[in-house]
Design an enzyme around this catalytic site. Sequence first.
Site, PDB file in Angstrom:
ATOM      1  N   SER A 299       0.849  -1.197   0.000  1.00 22.33           N
ATOM      2  CA  SER A 299       0.000   0.000   0.000  1.00 22.33           C
ATOM      3  C   SER A 299       0.879   1.239   0.000  1.00 22.33           C
ATOM      4  O   SER A 299       2.004   1.204   0.500  1.00 22.33           O
ATOM      5  CB  SER A 299      -0.879   0.028   1.248  1.00 22.33           C
ATOM      6  OG  SER A 299      -0.101   0.354   2.385  1.00 22.33           O
ATOM      7  N   ASP A 300       0.360   2.338  -0.534  1.00 23.86           N
ATOM      8  CA  ASP A 300       1.058   3.595  -0.315  1.00 23.86           C
ATOM      9  C   ASP A 300       1.010   3.866   1.192  1.00 23.86           C
ATOM     10  O   ASP A 300       0.210   3.285   1.916  1.00 23.86           O
ATOM     11  CB  ASP A 300       0.413   4.740  -1.109  1.00 23.86           C
ATOM     12  CG  ASP A 300       1.419   5.866  -1.356  1.00 23.86           C
ATOM     13  OD1 ASP A 300       2.391   5.992  -0.579  1.00 23.86           O
ATOM     14  OD2 ASP A 300       1.238   6.626  -2.328  1.00 23.86           O
TER      15      ASP A 300
END
Length: 773
Positions: A299-300
């Site tokens: 994920s960012d």
Amino acid sequence: MAAPPKLCLPITIVLVVLLSYCNRPISGAGNPPPFACDVSKNPDLKSFTFCNPSLDIDTRVADLVNKLTLKEKIGWVVSGSEGVTRLGIPGYEWWSEALHGIGSNGPGVVFDQNNVPAATSFPQVILTAASFNVSLFHLIGKAVSTEARAMHNVGAAGLTFWSPNVNIFRDPRWGRGQETPGEDPLLSGQYAVAYVKALQQRDDGDQTRLKVAACCKHYTAYDLDHWKGFDRLTFDAQVTQQDLDDTYQPPFKSCVLDGNVASVMCSYNQVNGKPTCGNPELLNGVIRGKWKLNGYIVSDCDSVAVLFNNQHYKSSPEEAAAVAVNSGLDLDCGSFLIEHVEAAVNRGLVNESSINRAISNNFATMMRLGFFDGNPSNQLYGNLGHKDICTKENQELAREAARQGIVLLKNLGNSLPLSPTSIKSLAVIGPNADDKNFNMIGNYFGTPCEYTTPLKGLTSYVPTVYHSGCNRIFCDVAQVDEAKKIASTADAVVLVMGSNQSIEAEGLDREDITLPGQQQLLISEVAKVAKGPVILVIMSGGGMDVQFAKEDSKITAILWVGFPGEAGGAAIADVIFGSHNPSGRLPMTWYPQSYAEKVNMTDMNMRHNSKTGYPGRTYRFYTGPTIYQFGFGLSYSGFKHRLAEPLPTIMTVSLETGHACQSSDCKSVDAVEPMCKNLGFGVHLTVKNVGKLAGSHTVLVFSRPPRVHNAPRKQLVAFRKVHLRPKGEEVVRFEIDVCKDLSVVDELGNRKVALGKHVLHVGNLKHFFNVTI
Ligand SMILES: *[C@@H]1O[C@H](CO)[C@@H](O)[C@H](O)[C@H]1NC(C)=O
Ligand SMILES: *[C@@H]1O[C@H](CO)[C@@H](O)[C@H](O)[C@H]1NC(C)=O
Ligand SMILES: *[C@@H]1O[C@H](CO)[C@@H](O)[C@H](O)[C@H]1NC(C)=O
Ligand SMILES: *[C@@H]1O[C@H](CO)[C@@H](O)[C@H](O)[C@H]1NC(C)=O
């Protein structure tokens, strides 16, 4: 960089301890990196299957996962992974960055005076992309991965690098457009593949292992950071299937299918109402299912927390954790999953088997990197260290890359190159000329090995006088009189203007695309009084409306230099004084300011809409006025193309018997086998340098498909850069595959070969041909 000498105090009582401490290669931050399966510390580890490098990775991963408790497993679904001491596994920090050199944005990288003080800072990606030189992309990536491994070996970096950024530069205002290879899917894909391979591929050719792991980000349709109250954390990008499949996804697809990238990062934004990190169609369906990623989905940073806290996508943290993991997310950059996923398992929202899948992908990557093979100093690349960082070669490559990217936009009466012998005084003006803020590095940066400002670079050729001309980059106050004074007496003037990270950056999109504040006034006033050539140098990530300068005959030359990296000033001077013949081409359209006033940044549509007056985006769809077009760039030489061999004027596709299009009128046919087999032709072009200087030239082959399926008006289908002596010529050969290169994406996302008249063009050369059944 050499290690600084170590100080060892001979205090008798702790002498033994100190001596052993001092015998390490380097003190403090220079410790060897953490690694698993250290049999020298624990001989029992020898018998563990997961520690056996001669076994295949799946077997080792299965063994390891089998040995872990649920709690231990959950320690490996977050970027600050927790060690499992009983099995000789240390903790690991996954977040390192290497966008255009090792960057210090993530906690995995540490620059430290006593260990690694600096690393080579190559030009920001948008400028490297402007070189259109795939071998250069590769060389940069290779230099970066070597420095990365070297930094890892001395404990200054991880093994997993979250680069490159391959989002399409859709809107000139985007603050992170500078990080990308531009607006074209083909160029972006080729950049991505070259860079990813150069980071990952080992010199021994072992494809199952990695030099370092790359990551293509930010998946997907992410290209708005913060604009007029819209923020990336909550922005819901409304994207049509057609735009998704022929603009936003292709660079990611190339990364996975052609680059074999070890990771993809999902973005912050939502796409059509769903957060990308919680979208099973996009993660499980496309990346894992269709493209078969061999690696992990990350994920960012804090993106999973964001989907809960900012987007309120789920009503409990456990459900938020569950939607991410069940959608296919393997690793959370952040701590949300370590806090909530166990409760999600207990509530039956996540099966332990899904946790197993996630950590298996993560562990497999670490195994491919050698993390479970014992001491890295005994492995390939184990000998890399301080001596391999900031080498002369890498720094020279940084300068060469900047030179190759710089785009010559205007050159009235061949005012450039300047002659270093006839210019006795050069006025250097502008807030980016004596750049003390490391503006040339752009964002995602580390500490550069050296730093040559434009002023310094120019001064190495001729005597200079300098004035900044503006109080600061925003230029709220232009110091016009002072600047005019030095300009009026100099033989030539170089103005180094543009932006910096206070104007376009991560989290900061522009509203205007003109030069900041009074920069334009300063340039025009200086040009009026100059007695010789006036060279405008624009340092920026995105395009600028410089129509005034294009039209002003006193401004004789314009150069765009992106954010050119640590050697940027030297490269700018090399181009201005003709040590290097410029060959860069714009990797993005330069729009007029009216575009920024009329078009909402939030509108994700690529295609224009005649009903609403929406003009569309990028050279593929936009038909309005431009300042400079995609692919534009001049040289000190001239180049001509001609066809070396005639091209077909008719391409007949043979359909299977009974195909619907044999009995009814079709505008297009599906680009699928068996029809696609061997459907193509060669384009052989003779390229000639008709100028007086040696130089490089990029051949850009565009196609214009028939107007069906709202197809792009023009599309880059191939490019190649060649270097030619004066009067030299070369035949450049392209193989055009009709289904791959000339097809278009229809409204539902399917690739189609349009029937009817196609055009291929290269510069002024146009070739028409019909595709028929
Ligand atoms: C857990 O696994 C069972 C059996 O395979 C399956 O029926 C169920 O849908 C899964 N639950 C979740 C939340 O994935
Ligand atoms: C941009 O330049 C100005 C000076 O002109 C400086 O004050 C500012 O710190 C710079 N921005 C960044 C992020 O370095
Ligand atoms: C731009 O967006 C704003 C806010 O969403 C909206 O009110 C406006 O109508 C839009 N303008 C255009 C030209 O689409
Ligand atoms: C591409 O870059 C490489 C590396 O700098 C260079 O050697 C080569 O000449 C470049 N190609 C062209 C055609 O300029």
